[in-house]
Design an enzyme around this catalytic site. Sequence first.
Site, PDB file in Angstrom:
ATOM      1  N   LYS A 173       0.411  -5.628 -15.303  1.00 26.10           N
ATOM      2  CA  LYS A 173       1.418  -4.649 -15.699  1.00 26.10           C
ATOM      3  C   LYS A 173       1.952  -4.958 -17.099  1.00 26.10           C
ATOM      4  O   LYS A 173       2.358  -6.089 -17.370  1.00 26.10           O
ATOM      5  CB  LYS A 173       2.574  -4.641 -14.694  1.00 26.10           C
TER       6      LYS A 173
ATOM      7  N   VAL B 239       4.523   2.227  -9.552  1.00 27.03           N
ATOM      8  CA  VAL B 239       4.339   3.594 -10.030  1.00 27.03           C
ATOM      9  C   VAL B 239       4.537   4.537  -8.845  1.00 27.03           C
ATOM     10  O   VAL B 239       4.387   4.125  -7.693  1.00 27.03           O
ATOM     11  CB  VAL B 239       2.931   3.791 -10.653  1.00 27.03           C
TER      12      VAL B 239
ATOM     13  N   SER C  65       8.788   7.979  -5.905  1.00 30.20           N
ATOM     14  CA  SER C  65       8.082   9.264  -5.954  1.00 30.20           C
ATOM     15  C   SER C  65       8.893  10.429  -5.398  1.00 30.20           C
ATOM     16  O   SER C  65       8.894  11.522  -5.979  1.00 30.20           O
ATOM     17  CB  SER C  65       6.746   9.161  -5.198  1.00 30.20           C
TER      18      SER C  65
ATOM     19  N   CYS D  95      -3.105   5.661  -6.939  1.00 30.00           N
ATOM     20  CA  CYS D  95      -1.826   5.674  -6.228  1.00 30.00           C
ATOM     21  C   CYS D  95      -1.526   7.030  -5.590  1.00 30.00           C
ATOM     22  O   CYS D  95      -1.426   8.044  -6.289  1.00 30.00           O
ATOM     23  CB  CYS D  95      -0.701   5.300  -7.181  1.00 30.00           C
TER      24      CYS D  95
END
Length: 225
Positions: free
Chosen positions: A40, A53, A70, A13
């Site tokens: 998950k 995520v 993020s 990611c």
Amino acid sequence: MAAALKLISHKLCPYVQRAVIALTEKGVAFGRIDIDLADKPDWFLKISPLGKVPVLTVATATGEVALFESNVICEYIEETQPGPKLHPADALDRAQHRAWMEFGSAILSDLWGLETTTDAAIFEAKRQALVAKFARVEAALDAGPFFAGESFSLVDAVFAPIFRYFDVFDEFGDLHVFADTPKLRAWRAALPRRPSVKAAVGADYPTLLRAFLVRHNAYLLQRAA
């Protein structure tokens, strides 16, 4: 003692990499738990409203608080953790940096389409979109070596994972997205030399990304055949 900060992660990611880079630049200890996004865990879904995520859990006196998205995580790291500042002090400059972080997310959206499509026309449309977006970034760059000159910033943390994709893509041929962006090419070359950028992924990252392309029967691979 368990780390006060814990990052829930996936090995490929790019958004996770932003947070890892920011934490590493700050010199902050943190735990990291990699999960399988195709399967998950229930505990993850309970703390991640979007099911994505990264998630950063923060230990408090009353328990753990989970932060998601993020850029929100990076801003929290910048505001609360010691170490070098990763945003400019000037409010206008800081706002501009935040805008370019969002622009980096738009580039990642096009990159997702580029790497997962099986269709030649969609692939070319995404490639052209990347060329246009990278031209806009080129116009914003100055002398380097980083986005804001000598100072490493959160914008660098956003773009380092973007450029990392092309380290693998280049194995299958030049996509010609950086042909007319000499400042951006220099920026791309400078970022992997940063220890925080190196540490953001494991040694298996290229292998995992190649396997991802194979699983998606990516046109990128057909194009190189």
